[in-house]
Write an enzyme that holds these catalytic residues in place. Sequence first.
Site, short mmCIF file in Angstrom:
data_model
loop_
_atom_site.label_atom_id
_atom_site.label_comp_id
_atom_site.label_asym_id
_atom_site.label_seq_id
_atom_site.Cartn_x
_atom_site.Cartn_y
_atom_site.Cartn_z
N LYS A 54 0.85 -1.20 0.00
CA LYS A 54 0.00 0.00 0.00
C LYS A 54 0.88 1.25 0.00
CE LYS A 54 -3.88 -2.40 2.05
NZ LYS A 54 -4.59 -2.88 3.23
N GLN A 98 -5.50 -2.04 9.24
CA GLN A 98 -5.29 -3.34 8.59
C GLN A 98 -5.91 -4.46 9.42
OE1 GLN A 98 -3.95 -3.65 5.54
NE2 GLN A 98 -4.21 -5.88 5.56
N ASP A 121 -11.69 2.10 3.45
CA ASP A 121 -12.07 0.69 3.28
C ASP A 121 -13.56 0.57 2.98
OD1 ASP A 121 -10.01 -1.21 3.53
OD2 ASP A 121 -9.90 -0.92 5.71
N1 GUN Z 1 -7.13 -7.31 5.26
C1 GUN Z 1 -7.32 -8.00 4.12
N2 GUN Z 1 -7.95 -7.23 3.20
C2 GUN Z 1 -8.15 -6.03 3.79
C3 GUN Z 1 -8.75 -4.81 3.33
O1 GUN Z 1 -9.24 -4.68 2.21
N3 GUN Z 1 -8.74 -3.80 4.25
C4 GUN Z 1 -8.23 -3.93 5.49
N4 GUN Z 1 -8.30 -2.88 6.30
N5 GUN Z 1 -7.68 -5.04 5.93
C5 GUN Z 1 -7.64 -6.09 5.07
#
Ligand code: GUN
Length: 288
Positions: A54, A98, A121
């Site tokens: 990211k 996350q 998200d």
């Molecule tokens: N863990 C796995 N996929 C995601 C996601 O799209 N967002 C977040 N915050 N955590 C994740």
Amino acid sequence: MSDARVLDGKAVAARVRAEVGEQVARLAARGVRISLHVVLVGDDPASAIYVRNKGRACEEVGIRGVTHPLPAETPEADLLALLDRLNRDPEVDGILVQLPLPPHLRADRVIEAVDPARDVDGFHPANLGRLLSGRPGVVPCTPAGVLRLLDESGVDLKGRRAVVVGRSLIVGKPTAILLLARHATVTVCHSRTLDLAERVREAEVVVAAIGKARMIRGDWVREGAVVVDVGMNRDEAGRLCGDVDFEAARTRASAITPVPGGVGPMTIAFLMRNTLQAACARRGIALD
Ligand code: GUN
């Protein structure tokens, strides 16, 4: 026996990032700087890789990416205090915590503590409610990526039988809602579904998001179906693989996403787009 078109998520994601990058540059020329804050609690190795990726994507598109690493034993109150600080900071455009979180932290409580206007998200109940009721708003990144790949396959979803395997908050549920909004006839299957193979055999569109290596067998795939594989698993040999037996399924599907190089890169590209969208919405700037 057909051989499916392999949908190149890497290439499509690069196009999405390039579009976002252009808009970020235009905003920067007007003095608008965009930032994304990622909170990583603990040392889950997969999460660490996702968070690093990211950060790289942020750099590529010109968004300021800030990671907040916290120890695994961080008390919930400390995490909530950090989120409160980020929510109040006028320089912060996007906030992402996350997942998964260590078990002593209540994910629901934490997700609700993120300002919905900065929730890139799209997991906050306010944003999920907007999605469910068909209002414009932020769409969760992986489901947005899944829909974009389906669009790339050329399938017209209207009236089609779509089966989503998996009912997670992150992928299964929002993907089902997006497919419904496109007028597909949607079945959501999950770990308790009794006749999974039969349900998948009926599907003209399959979205696999269960997290079990190659669980969807090739002979479950209907001739000509479009298959999107959200899985990211390790097989017995330690190789990265999806939820679908790719080699068997590609002989029957009309289009299929690979793992890696399918949905994965799309998720991050749409995170960049959601951050841009949140930044513009909060500042009252129209996105073109
Ligand atoms: N863990 C796995 N996929 C995601 C996601 O799209 N967002 C977040 N915050 N955590 C994740």
